[in-house]
Design a protein around this motif. Sequence first.
Motif, mmCIF file in Angstrom:
data_model
loop_
_atom_site.group_PDB
_atom_site.id
_atom_site.type_symbol
_atom_site.label_atom_id
_atom_site.label_comp_id
_atom_site.label_asym_id
_atom_site.label_seq_id
_atom_site.Cartn_x
_atom_site.Cartn_y
_atom_site.Cartn_z
ATOM 1 N N ARG A 14 -12.814 10.892 26.629
ATOM 2 C CA ARG A 14 -13.538 11.165 25.380
ATOM 3 C C ARG A 14 -12.717 12.097 24.500
ATOM 4 N N ASP A 15 -12.787 11.834 23.229
ATOM 5 C CA ASP A 15 -12.028 12.599 22.231
ATOM 6 C C ASP A 15 -10.552 12.708 22.620
ATOM 7 N N GLY A 16 -9.996 11.602 23.107
ATOM 8 C CA GLY A 16 -8.567 11.569 23.434
ATOM 9 C C GLY A 16 -8.197 12.325 24.703
ATOM 10 N N GLN A 17 -9.175 12.893 25.371
ATOM 11 C CA GLN A 17 -8.874 13.622 26.607
ATOM 12 C C GLN A 17 -9.394 12.857 27.819
ATOM 13 N N THR A 18 -8.651 12.940 28.909
ATOM 14 C CA THR A 18 -9.072 12.246 30.134
ATOM 15 C C THR A 18 -9.533 13.259 31.175
ATOM 16 N N TRP A 19 -10.663 12.948 31.801
ATOM 17 C CA TRP A 19 -11.228 13.801 32.848
ATOM 18 C C TRP A 19 -11.347 12.977 34.105
ATOM 19 N N LYS A 20 -10.863 13.527 35.206
ATOM 20 C CA LYS A 20 -10.987 12.829 36.496
ATOM 21 C C LYS A 20 -11.828 13.705 37.411
ATOM 22 N N LEU A 21 -13.020 13.246 37.698
ATOM 23 C CA LEU A 21 -13.934 14.036 38.526
ATOM 24 C C LEU A 21 -14.025 13.430 39.921
ATOM 25 N N HIS A 22 -14.024 14.304 40.915
ATOM 26 C CA HIS A 22 -14.097 13.813 42.298
ATOM 27 C C HIS A 22 -15.415 14.174 42.970
ATOM 28 N N LEU A 23 -15.932 15.339 42.662
ATOM 29 C CA LEU A 23 -17.173 15.792 43.297
ATOM 30 C C LEU A 23 -18.249 16.162 42.288
ATOM 31 N N ILE A 24 -17.841 16.715 41.179
ATOM 32 C CA ILE A 24 -18.815 17.176 40.189
ATOM 33 C C ILE A 24 -19.351 15.955 39.427
ATOM 34 N N ASP A 61 -15.620 18.902 50.162
ATOM 35 C CA ASP A 61 -14.456 19.706 50.530
ATOM 36 C C ASP A 61 -14.470 20.889 49.564
ATOM 37 N N PRO A 62 -14.790 22.086 50.068
ATOM 38 C CA PRO A 62 -14.998 23.210 49.144
ATOM 39 C C PRO A 62 -13.732 23.615 48.395
ATOM 40 N N LYS A 63 -12.575 23.293 48.974
ATOM 41 C CA LYS A 63 -11.334 23.607 48.260
ATOM 42 C C LYS A 63 -11.227 22.723 47.016
ATOM 43 N N VAL A 64 -11.528 21.447 47.215
ATOM 44 C CA VAL A 64 -11.456 20.507 46.090
ATOM 45 C C VAL A 64 -12.499 20.880 45.038
ATOM 46 N N LEU A 65 -13.677 21.266 45.504
ATOM 47 C CA LEU A 65 -14.742 21.616 44.559
ATOM 48 C C LEU A 65 -14.378 22.867 43.755
ATOM 49 N N THR A 66 -13.851 23.889 44.426
ATOM 50 C CA THR A 66 -13.497 25.101 43.676
ATOM 51 C C THR A 66 -12.328 24.820 42.722
ATOM 52 N N ASP A 67 -11.384 23.987 43.149
ATOM 53 C CA ASP A 67 -10.282 23.612 42.239
ATOM 54 C C ASP A 67 -10.821 22.864 41.027
ATOM 55 N N GLU A 68 -11.775 21.980 41.288
ATOM 56 C CA GLU A 68 -12.336 21.184 40.186
ATOM 57 C C GLU A 68 -13.079 22.095 39.196
ATOM 58 N N LEU A 69 -13.802 23.063 39.747
ATOM 59 C CA LEU A 69 -14.512 24.017 38.888
ATOM 60 C C LEU A 69 -13.526 24.822 38.042
ATOM 61 N N GLU A 70 -12.435 25.245 38.687
ATOM 62 C CA GLU A 70 -11.440 26.029 37.952
ATOM 63 C C GLU A 70 -10.807 25.224 36.831
ATOM 64 N N GLU A 71 -10.493 23.987 37.147
ATOM 65 C CA GLU A 71 -9.869 23.105 36.147
ATOM 66 C C GLU A 71 -10.825 22.900 34.963
ATOM 67 N N LEU A 72 -12.112 22.729 35.260
ATOM 68 C CA LEU A 72 -13.080 22.533 34.172
ATOM 69 C C LEU A 72 -13.194 23.801 33.330
ATOM 70 N N SER A 73 -13.235 24.956 33.983
ATOM 71 C CA SER A 73 -13.369 26.162 33.141
ATOM 72 C C SER A 73 -12.084 26.427 32.366
ATOM 73 N N ARG A 74 -10.938 26.067 32.961
ATOM 74 C CA ARG A 74 -9.675 26.187 32.210
ATOM 75 C C ARG A 74 -9.724 25.328 30.941
ATOM 76 N N ARG A 75 -10.415 24.180 31.061
ATOM 77 C CA ARG A 75 -10.505 23.285 29.895
ATOM 78 C C ARG A 75 -11.789 23.552 29.096
ATOM 79 N N LYS A 76 -12.369 24.718 29.339
ATOM 80 C CA LYS A 76 -13.506 25.229 28.540
ATOM 81 C C LYS A 76 -14.774 24.382 28.653
#
Length: 443
Positions: free
Chosen positions: A45-55, A75-90
């Motif tokens: 969406r809006d030219g950006q690509t999001w790849k979600l695995h757990l969220i 996998d809590p490591k994957v989930l925390t990484d995914e959360l971090e990536e999302l907050s990095r992308r606001k």
Amino acid sequence: MPGIVIVGAQWGDEGKGKVTDLLAEKADAVVRFQGGNNAGHTIVRDGQTWKLHLIPSGILHRGKLCVIGNGVVIDPKVLTDELEELSRRKVDTTGLRISANAHLIMPYHLLLDHAGEAKLGKLQIGTTRRGIGPCYADKAARLGIRVQDLLDEKILKKKIIAALEPKRLSLRPFAKDPRLDLQTMTEEYLTYGHRLEQYIADTTRLVHDQLDAGRCVVFEGAQGALLDIDHGTYPFVTSSNPVAGAACVGAGVGPKDIDEIWGVTKAYGTRVGAGPFPTELNGTLADQIRERGGEYGTTTGRARRVGWLDLVALRYAARINSLTALAVMKLDVLSGLDELNVCTRYRGAEGAEFEHFPYHQTVLHHATGEYVQLPGWTEDLSDCREESDLPPAAREYLQFMSDFVGVPTAMIGVGPARDAIIWTQASAGMAGAGSRAPASASA
Ligand code: GDP
Ligand code: IMO
Ligand code: MG
């Protein structure tokens, strides 16, 4: 009410992420109910690509209640990484809630998944090696570690010891692996517990509250019907039930809470990993479709196997899921082919014919498609937004599909972006069509 379930109707990667994101627009909550980070759901969406695995794929809608249900393995490591990536992308993730009863993928599950595949050699399933099978196996054996266990060091340690005990022999080759050190593992998982604590909840109650208040809940499936451990091409399947019935089990609701079931399918077929695929294509045509469709795994990057549309399998998927609507994605990828084959029956060994999806593994392994040929079209479909914008041959293709399967088509995908979609006339009376959203929604 209403509850709308979105499931994959093939072997996964049908476009569930995109459909969920679209239906989430007007829904009040989105719930993932099975699978784990073997899933890779893409939203563009809006030219950006999001790849979600757990969220859940509703997370891009600010503040939306997004639940990881009890049926998911995390996998809590994957989930925390995914959360971090999302907050990095606001992206606002305050709406996320994680079931305290969901099971956790542990380091030994990953090792066992790898080792299991290596041992199978040529017979390997081609798993995503994310520890999914061993985690669900522990759940069934009542040796699983759950999200709630992350919050109590003593319990966590005790449960890890109990889970490791019967695996001693199979884990012997990894005896020196630092990931399996009890203290290290406990500390690592307690850290995840601290990080995730704010999201952990009694999600079943949360979902009941939504439904009881008359709000709309979208249940997001992972994988696809033919990867179902009971109804798919066993043993070349995943270790959970991706069919619609599992939405009830994996979220904690009853069948009466479900009003609509949308089956997502591509306009052709793909499969990642090993196992029967009666309409599989090889050679230049397969390469052409793979390139045009970008058919490379979202999770593992593997090239997806490609084939003609298999209506025998799709009709089976429609029945075992009680589909009320089809979402046909990637129709745009078929532009430029002179003739399109659609499989309407299988031919087995010694010329036997099958109208229905065969239950027997040997039959399925020998089955090949028998086809009806439909005319192709040359036009680029990516700007079509109404059914009437589609060339007649594309409409005929969709009609044939819907008639054969006996399920109306609610939505047609004509490109990766969220606005590259056609809501059909048939969708008008459906609850999910209340999600009909403007092209650019808030991220
Ligand atoms: P999921 O696992 O079912 O969510 O599907 P994946 O995200 O793994 O794979 C679907 C791929 O197709 C993604 O790359 C999407 O961006 C893309 N996609 C979805 N719908 C369409 C469509 O209608 N046309 C095209 N060309 N691509 C699409
Ligand atoms: P989404 O949700 C496509 C396949 C693997 C393998 C088999 C078992 O993105 O559609 P597993 O790691 O689950 O034990 O692997 O299932 N598989 C998928 N294929 N899409 C997926 O998820 C898949 N999740 C698992 O390739 O063949
Ligand atoms: Mg996928």
